[in-house]
Design a protein around this motif. Structure first.
Motif, PDB file in Angstrom:
ATOM      1  N   LEU A 119       0.827  -1.206   0.000  1.00  0.00           N
ATOM      2  CA  LEU A 119       0.000   0.000   0.000  1.00  0.00           C
ATOM      3  C   LEU A 119       0.862   1.258   0.000  1.00  0.00           C
ATOM      4  O   LEU A 119       0.542   2.255  -0.663  1.00  0.00           O
ATOM      5  N   LEU A 120       1.985   1.208   0.734  1.00  0.00           N
ATOM      6  CA  LEU A 120       2.900   2.356   0.743  1.00  0.00           C
ATOM      7  C   LEU A 120       3.499   2.584  -0.641  1.00  0.00           C
ATOM      8  O   LEU A 120       3.657   3.731  -1.088  1.00  0.00           O
ATOM      9  N   VAL A 121       3.821   1.502  -1.332  1.00  0.00           N
ATOM     10  CA  VAL A 121       4.356   1.628  -2.686  1.00  0.00           C
ATOM     11  C   VAL A 121       3.312   2.213  -3.617  1.00  0.00           C
ATOM     12  O   VAL A 121       3.604   3.064  -4.466  1.00  0.00           O
ATOM     13  N   LYS A 122       2.079   1.769  -3.467  1.00  0.00           N
ATOM     14  CA  LYS A 122       0.989   2.216  -4.357  1.00  0.00           C
ATOM     15  C   LYS A 122       0.639   3.682  -4.136  1.00  0.00           C
ATOM     16  O   LYS A 122       0.524   4.472  -5.087  1.00  0.00           O
ATOM     17  N   TYR A 123       0.438   4.084  -2.877  1.00  0.00           N
ATOM     18  CA  TYR A 123      -0.074   5.421  -2.585  1.00  0.00           C
ATOM     19  C   TYR A 123       1.005   6.438  -2.206  1.00  0.00           C
ATOM     20  O   TYR A 123       0.773   7.647  -2.302  1.00  0.00           O
ATOM     21  N   GLY A 124       2.156   5.962  -1.733  1.00  0.00           N
ATOM     22  CA  GLY A 124       3.190   6.870  -1.269  1.00  0.00           C
ATOM     23  C   GLY A 124       3.109   7.091   0.226  1.00  0.00           C
ATOM     24  O   GLY A 124       2.021   7.080   0.826  1.00  0.00           O
ATOM     25  N   ALA A 125       4.260   7.312   0.848  1.00  0.00           N
ATOM     26  CA  ALA A 125       4.317   7.445   2.297  1.00  0.00           C
ATOM     27  C   ALA A 125       3.623   8.701   2.807  1.00  0.00           C
ATOM     28  O   ALA A 125       3.194   8.762   3.961  1.00  0.00           O
ATOM     29  N   ALA A 126       3.501   9.725   1.946  1.00  0.00           N
ATOM     30  CA  ALA A 126       2.889  10.976   2.389  1.00  0.00           C
ATOM     31  C   ALA A 126       1.370  10.909   2.406  1.00  0.00           C
ATOM     32  O   ALA A 126       0.722  11.765   3.006  1.00  0.00           O
ATOM     33  N   SER A 127       0.813   9.904   1.753  1.00  0.00           N
ATOM     34  CA  SER A 127      -0.647   9.798   1.661  1.00  0.00           C
ATOM     35  C   SER A 127      -1.215   9.129   2.901  1.00  0.00           C
ATOM     36  O   SER A 127      -0.618   8.188   3.452  1.00  0.00           O
ATOM     37  N   PRO A 128      -2.419   9.575   3.351  1.00  0.00           N
ATOM     38  CA  PRO A 128      -3.072   8.888   4.473  1.00  0.00           C
ATOM     39  C   PRO A 128      -3.751   7.592   4.048  1.00  0.00           C
ATOM     40  O   PRO A 128      -4.164   6.814   4.901  1.00  0.00           O
ATOM     41  N   GLN A 129      -3.856   7.342   2.736  1.00  0.00           N
ATOM     42  CA  GLN A 129      -4.624   6.209   2.252  1.00  0.00           C
ATOM     43  C   GLN A 129      -4.086   4.853   2.707  1.00  0.00           C
ATOM     44  O   GLN A 129      -4.868   3.949   3.037  1.00  0.00           O
ATOM     45  N   PRO A 130      -2.751   4.615   2.725  1.00  0.00           N
ATOM     46  CA  PRO A 130      -2.273   3.317   3.223  1.00  0.00           C
ATOM     47  C   PRO A 130      -2.759   2.996   4.630  1.00  0.00           C
ATOM     48  O   PRO A 130      -3.168   1.871   4.919  1.00  0.00           O
ATOM     49  N   ASN A 131      -2.732   3.980   5.502  1.00  0.00           N
ATOM     50  CA  ASN A 131      -3.194   3.760   6.869  1.00  0.00           C
ATOM     51  C   ASN A 131      -4.690   3.501   6.914  1.00  0.00           C
ATOM     52  O   ASN A 131      -5.172   2.655   7.668  1.00  0.00           O
ATOM     53  N   VAL A 132      -5.460   4.222   6.066  1.00  0.00           N
ATOM     54  CA  VAL A 132      -6.910   4.050   6.043  1.00  0.00           C
ATOM     55  C   VAL A 132      -7.284   2.643   5.580  1.00  0.00           C
ATOM     56  O   VAL A 132      -8.086   1.949   6.206  1.00  0.00           O
ATOM     57  N   VAL A 133      -6.675   2.193   4.462  1.00  0.00           N
ATOM     58  CA  VAL A 133      -7.000   0.874   3.914  1.00  0.00           C
ATOM     59  C   VAL A 133      -6.545  -0.234   4.858  1.00  0.00           C
ATOM     60  O   VAL A 133      -7.287  -1.187   5.127  1.00  0.00           O
ATOM     61  N   ALA A 134      -5.306  -0.131   5.365  1.00  0.00           N
ATOM     62  CA  ALA A 134      -4.789  -1.169   6.254  1.00  0.00           C
ATOM     63  C   ALA A 134      -5.601  -1.259   7.539  1.00  0.00           C
ATOM     64  O   ALA A 134      -5.891  -2.357   8.032  1.00  0.00           O
ATOM     65  N   SER A 135      -5.974  -0.105   8.098  1.00  0.00           N
ATOM     66  CA  SER A 135      -6.768  -0.120   9.332  1.00  0.00           C
ATOM     67  C   SER A 135      -8.136  -0.749   9.098  1.00  0.00           C
ATOM     68  O   SER A 135      -8.642  -1.496   9.951  1.00  0.00           O
ATOM     69  N   ALA A 136      -8.750  -0.471   7.942  1.00  0.00           N
ATOM     70  CA  ALA A 136     -10.045  -1.078   7.630  1.00  0.00           C
ATOM     71  C   ALA A 136      -9.924  -2.591   7.524  1.00  0.00           C
ATOM     72  O   ALA A 136     -10.778  -3.338   8.028  1.00  0.00           O
ATOM     73  N   MET A 137      -8.840  -3.072   6.912  1.00  0.00           N
ATOM     74  CA  MET A 137      -8.671  -4.520   6.752  1.00  0.00           C
ATOM     75  C   MET A 137      -8.389  -5.198   8.088  1.00  0.00           C
ATOM     76  O   MET A 137      -8.896  -6.295   8.360  1.00  0.00           O
ATOM     77  N   ILE A 138      -7.607  -4.572   8.929  1.00  0.00           N
ATOM     78  CA  ILE A 138      -7.333  -5.162  10.235  1.00  0.00           C
ATOM     79  C   ILE A 138      -8.604  -5.226  11.078  1.00  0.00           C
ATOM     80  O   ILE A 138      -8.841  -6.189  11.820  1.00  0.00           O
ATOM     81  N   ARG A 139      -9.456  -4.237  10.921  1.00  0.00           N
ATOM     82  CA  ARG A 139     -10.728  -4.273  11.646  1.00  0.00           C
ATOM     83  C   ARG A 139     -11.591  -5.444  11.168  1.00  0.00           C
ATOM     84  O   ARG A 139     -12.239  -6.112  11.968  1.00  0.00           O
ATOM     85  N   VAL A 140     -11.571  -5.706   9.854  1.00  0.00           N
ATOM     86  CA  VAL A 140     -12.303  -6.856   9.327  1.00  0.00           C
ATOM     87  C   VAL A 140     -11.740  -8.150   9.921  1.00  0.00           C
ATOM     88  O   VAL A 140     -12.490  -9.046  10.336  1.00  0.00           O
ATOM     89  N   LEU A 141     -10.415  -8.271   9.968  1.00  0.00           N
ATOM     90  CA  LEU A 141      -9.784  -9.470  10.513  1.00  0.00           C
ATOM     91  C   LEU A 141     -10.145  -9.661  11.989  1.00  0.00           C
ATOM     92  O   LEU A 141     -10.379 -10.796  12.438  1.00  0.00           O
ATOM     93  N   ARG A 142     -10.170  -8.584  12.738  1.00  0.00           N
ATOM     94  CA  ARG A 142     -10.525  -8.696  14.166  1.00  0.00           C
ATOM     95  C   ARG A 142     -11.946  -9.224  14.347  1.00  0.00           C
ATOM     96  O   ARG A 142     -12.194 -10.120  15.161  1.00  0.00           O
TER      97      ARG A 142
END
Length: 611
Positions: free
Chosen positions: A122-145
């Protein structure tokens, strides 16, 4: 990977697959059937189809996790928010299937390395400056929980430990939404209140005109008042009405068209945006809660205040909340604003039998707004901003201002923070101290003032005076002549803390009609004769309601008795109070009084005394 299938796969991420690569064709598992389910929002079912994804047995478990906290009663409150979660799930499953070259993974095959590698991709796709990697990863971890909670036996212990720590995309915390500058916030608020006042004036004038009309089917379609009589007493106009004999030219060219006629007695869909904006600006409520207000939202009115009862769906277990706000006869009081909204939407609510506050009439007929989609389209917000020239204002970074409901709420909270002089203990109402500090205090808009000492007190620019009756406008400006009142008396009059019946009392225990230290002994409407009384625009609904009552008493009492009992009070209201206010203020106060019922803010003692 389970223990029976061989050693665990570790450190196999020399080449990370791109998160956007097309997934391999799924291996058929016909005995499981397609992964299809529905989520319900606002009375409508939304279909979810994961049948095109690889790893159907894994997807089935993750889908149970989504269903555990989405849909009606879940913590994801809108369908748009669910769509982001579903997108994250799709990206994760496709990524893992490509990384393992396996289309039949199960939940037990997932490892912490899968989650870490997904976050790096996700960092490669969106870039480290974007909030999107954190948004997508957090949503997926919530699904896993939630999937683990639904099927604890399906997950390995090390993965459960990994998802317990949340997303590790970035060590930095997401930057909180910033407030608007005070200049921008006030411009948006004032524009919204101006539109609300214009809608109130338009509809009250339309009702007055309709009251003088007759049935156009009998007298013809040549007069606007007759057309409005039809709208008020039977139904809104339709395009078919333009085919009535004699109506086509009048409706299309003279009266402004079918929509323009209906808008004289019904709010239209684009009228609702300034109402929602104004309520958020005056109360700081979440936009979702404002849009879901019911017609019964105002409860417990007393002494110039009223409670707004609303639902905050994200507050699981404590969804129903109340907010105490000022009430009165101006639109700058949240209670007055909502009473006007109740008044203007009453006809639409009665027509469809709805309890939702925001009802309107449009091309699709009369309906409750926000019943399917809670969001307001950027098309509407951008058009509204441009219509008031607000798009010419610049933000902190020099770009044009865009309307964001979250930033309106943040701006209201910012003002509360400034009034509290930065003391969190005085500011954290409705939040934990941590949330108040991170999301509402530590924002860009406060950087400058955090470097300066906050000046104590509020700026008072009020001109007050002393002849009876003392009349102040909604901003504290003096509407009559006289010497200034002490600032503490003005403050008490505007805040409602010293309200009695028709006015604010400068000293209830120092009445000119009684002994010092004892409560005022005069009748409730004795305030009209008392030099201690201070009248503001907040009191106009009560004053006008009482004036209507005493004028109706003319028909029930002998002239001499009426003059003895109410003559002086009538004189003081008509020539000492009412004539000090503008006609639009009086019209708005009447509409608010009617929205609150025949006995707006009248105490029980009054109704008992006149029975």
């Amino acid at each position: 990977m389970s223990a029976e299938t061989g050693p665990r796969r570790r450190g196999r991420w020399a080449r990370l697959p791109d998160v956007e690569e097309t997934p391999a064709a799924p291996a058929g598992v016909p005995q499981l059937g397609p992964v299809i389910f529905t989520l319900r929002y606002d009375g409508h079912d939304h279909g979810v189809d994961f049948s095109d994804l690889p790893c159907p047995r894994l997807v089935r478990v993750l889908a149970e996790g989504v269903k555990a906290y989405a849909g009606e009663g879940g913590t994801i409150t809108t369908w748009n928010s669910v769509a982001h979660v579903l997108s994250a799930l799709r990206m994760f499953v496709s990524f893992v299937a490509r990384a393992e070259h396996d289309d039949d993974l199960v939940a037990a095959d997932l490892e912490p390395d899968h989650v870490d590698a997904f976050e790096q991709a996700l960092l490669v796709k969106y870039g480290a400056a974007s909030p999107q990697p954190n948004v997508v990863a957090s949503a997926m971890i919530r699904v896993l929980r939630h999937a683990h909670l639904a099927s604890p036996e399906a997950f390995e212990a090390d993965l459960v430990e990994r998802i317990g720590f949340g997303a590790r995309v970035s060590s930095r915390s997401p930057k909180p939404v910033n407030a608007y500058s005070p200049r921008v916030f006030e411009a948006i608020r004032d524009a919204a209140l101006a539109d609300v006042a214009a809608a109130g004036k338009r509809m009250t004038e339309g009702e007055a005109l309709a009251a003088t009309g007759q049935d156009p089917d009998e007298v013809g379609w040549g007069r606007l008042e007759d057309v409005l009589w039809l709208v008020a007493n039977r139904r809104p106009l339709q395009e078919a009405d333009t085919r009535h004999r004699g109506s086509a030219y009048q409706l299309g060219h003279v009266f402004g068209g079918v929509r323009a006629c209906n808008r004289r007695l019904y709010l239209a869909i684009h009228d609702l945006l300034p109402f929602v904006v104004a309520v958020i600006c005056l109360t700081g409520m979440e936009s979702e809660s404002v849009k879901r207000l019911r017609a019964s939202c105002l409860v417990s009115p007393a002494r110039g205040f009223v409670s707004i009862q609303y639902v905050k769906r994200r507050a699981k277990g404590r969804e129903v909340k109340q907010l105490r706000v000022s009430d009165g006869g101006t639109l700058k009081q949240p209670g007055g604003l909502l009473r006007l909204a109740l008044r203007l939407t009453e006809r639409a609510r009665a027509r469809i039998g709805s309890d939702y506050l925001w009802c309107y009439h449009g091309q699709a007929g009369t309906r409750a707004a926000f019943d399917r989609h809670l969001g307001i389209l950027a098309f509407h917000t951008d058009g509204w901003m441009a219509s008031h020239g607000l798009d010419k204002l610049t933000d902190f970074d020099g770009t044009s201002v865009r309307l964001d409901m979250r930033r309106l709420r943040k701006s209201f909270k910012s003002q509360q923070y400034l009034k509290a002089a930065g003391v969190l203990a005085d500011f954290t109402q409705g939040h934990t101290p941590d949330v108040a500090a991170r999301h509402y205090a530590d924002i860009e808009a406060h950087e400058e003032i955090h470097d300066l000492a906050l000046e104590a007190g509020l700026h008072e620019a009020l001109e007050v005076s002393l002849p009876a009756p003392v009349v102040l406008d909604e901003d504290g400006g003096r509407l009559d002549e006289g010497e200034p009142l002490p600032p503490e008396q003005v403050r008490a009059a505007l805040s409602g803390e010293s309200d009695v019946f028709l006015a604010s009392c400068r000293d209830f225990y120092d009445s000119p009609f009684g002994s010092k230290g004892k409560a005022c002994p005069v009748a409730l409407w004795g305030c009209l004769e008392c030099p201690n009384a201070v009248f503001t625009a907040r009191h106009l609904p009560q004053v006008l309601t009482f004036l209507d009552f005493i004028e109706r008493q003319r028909d029930e009492l002998p002239v001499a008795e009426w003059n003895l009992r109410y003559g002086l009070a009538w004189q003081r209201i008509v020539h000492g109070v009412r004539n000090r206010f503008r006609s639009d203020q009086i019209s708005t106060a009447w509409a608010i009084a009617e929205g609150g019922g025949a006995h707006l803010l009248l105490p029980p003692e009054f109704t008992e005394g006149v029975a």
